[in-house]
Design a protein around this motif. Structure first.
Motif, PDB file in Angstrom:
ATOM      1  N   GLY A  23       0.657  -1.378  -0.188  1.00 27.86           N
ATOM      2  CA  GLY A  23      -0.005  -0.040   0.078  1.00 27.86           C
ATOM      3  C   GLY A  23       0.826   1.245   0.091  1.00 27.86           C
ATOM      4  O   GLY A  23       0.237   2.418  -0.107  1.00 27.86           O
ATOM      5  N   GLY A  24       2.190   1.389  -0.050  1.00 27.27           N
ATOM      6  CA  GLY A  24       2.863   2.485  -0.094  1.00 27.27           C
ATOM      7  C   GLY A  24       2.629   3.246  -1.289  1.00 27.27           C
ATOM      8  O   GLY A  24       2.486   2.563  -2.461  1.00 27.27           O
ATOM      9  N   VAL A  25       2.609   4.422  -1.166  1.00 24.83           N
ATOM     10  CA  VAL A  25       2.189   5.174  -2.221  1.00 24.83           C
ATOM     11  C   VAL A  25       3.378   6.270  -2.899  1.00 24.83           C
ATOM     12  O   VAL A  25       3.178   6.766  -3.750  1.00 24.83           O
ATOM     13  CB  VAL A  25       0.789   6.073  -2.201  1.00 24.83           C
ATOM     14  N   GLY A  26       4.378   6.194  -2.143  1.00 23.40           N
ATOM     15  CA  GLY A  26       5.792   7.011  -2.408  1.00 23.40           C
ATOM     16  C   GLY A  26       6.989   6.668  -1.826  1.00 23.40           C
ATOM     17  O   GLY A  26       6.905   5.636  -1.081  1.00 23.40           O
ATOM     18  N   LEU A  27       8.037   7.181  -2.170  1.00 17.72           N
ATOM     19  CA  LEU A  27       9.347   7.108  -1.218  1.00 17.72           C
ATOM     20  C   LEU A  27       9.773   8.476  -0.613  1.00 17.72           C
ATOM     21  O   LEU A  27       9.716   9.551  -1.387  1.00 17.72           O
ATOM     22  CB  LEU A  27      10.417   6.693  -2.568  1.00 17.72           C
ATOM     23  N   LYS A  28       9.919   8.425   0.553  1.00 11.92           N
ATOM     24  CA  LYS A  28      10.059   9.528   1.530  1.00 11.92           C
ATOM     25  C   LYS A  28      11.733   9.839   1.574  1.00 11.92           C
ATOM     26  O   LYS A  28      12.313   8.696   1.881  1.00 11.92           O
ATOM     27  CB  LYS A  28       9.653   9.681   2.475  1.00 11.92           C
ATOM     28  N   ILE A  29      12.351  10.989   1.084  1.00 10.97           N
ATOM     29  CA  ILE A  29      13.872  11.014   1.386  1.00 10.97           C
ATOM     30  C   ILE A  29      14.065  11.973   2.163  1.00 10.97           C
ATOM     31  O   ILE A  29      13.445  13.175   2.322  1.00 10.97           O
ATOM     32  CB  ILE A  29      14.599  11.419  -0.055  1.00 10.97           C
TER      33      ILE A  29
END
Length: 206
Positions: free
Chosen positions: A41-47
């Motif tokens: 369900g992850g919708v993006g990558l956080k940096i």
């Protein structure tokens, strides 16, 4: 979320342990991690800003935002359709000496660790250049520049990046004071021109 379930309305982002970049098989680890996160369900990558300002390699150097060993992470994010929310650097005042003239003096006095001024730290310009290099290197990956494209003090710089890179978007979280100091007409024109590339974030827990 309880029991491993995502609460309605919450959209979680993924994270990769960049500290593992020097370990064998890092590229495979990154692909497996992002693939599994998306499947759950992850919708993006956080940096986080630790990339460039916190994580260090075995030789003691700061791991650069544009380190080529990290390329597989951003390429896989693009392949999986995961936008990259990237926080690079911090307010420009955090890179200046904390004196009576520093506009963030109150914050820096309360939180000295927020300062990136002095030996051992890259300049704000250098860290921003690393961020731009990262965006430029992955045209097939969508980037969301946190905190008004990581340069709310310089909307012209942000606008120039939006013009150069079709894969870049920005959001407004926690930088309304910086945005509000600029000429109202100029900012009006900015938001009208880039109305499809600006998201309105708050960076405040509700």
């Amino acid at each position: 979320a309880n029991g491993g379930e995502v609460r309605a309305g919450l959209r979680p982002y993924c994270h990769v342990a960049f500290e593992r970049v020097e370990e064998p098989g890092f590229a495979a680890y990154a692909r497996d991690t992002l693939t599994a996160c998306r499947a759950r369900g992850g919708v993006g990558l956080k940096i986080f800003k630790a990339l460039g300002l916190g994580i260090r390699t075995a030789d003691g150097a700061l791991l650069r935002v544009d380190d080529p060993r990290l390329d597989p992470v951003f390429e896989v994010a693009g392949e999986l359709g995961l936008p990259v929310l990237i926080h690079t650097g911090d307010p420009q005042a955090f890179f200046r000496p904390d004196d009576g003239e520093n506009e963030r003096h109150a914050e820096l006095s309360a939180h000295p660790s927020w300062s990136f001024s002095g030996p051992g730290w890259p300049s704000w310009e250098e860290i921003f250049a690393q961020y731009e290099a990262r965006v430029a290197r992955h045209p097939g990956t969508r980037f969301l520049g946190a905190h008004f494209g990581n340069a709310p003090e310089e909307p012209e710089r942000v606008g120039a990046m939006l013009a150069r890179y079709d894969n870049l978007y920005v959001e407004t979280g926690a930088r309304v004071p910086e945005i509000g100091r600029h000429d109202a007409r100029r900012m009006h024109d900015f938001f009208v021109r880039w109305r499809r590339r600006v998201l309105f974030g708050t960076d405040v827990q509700m």
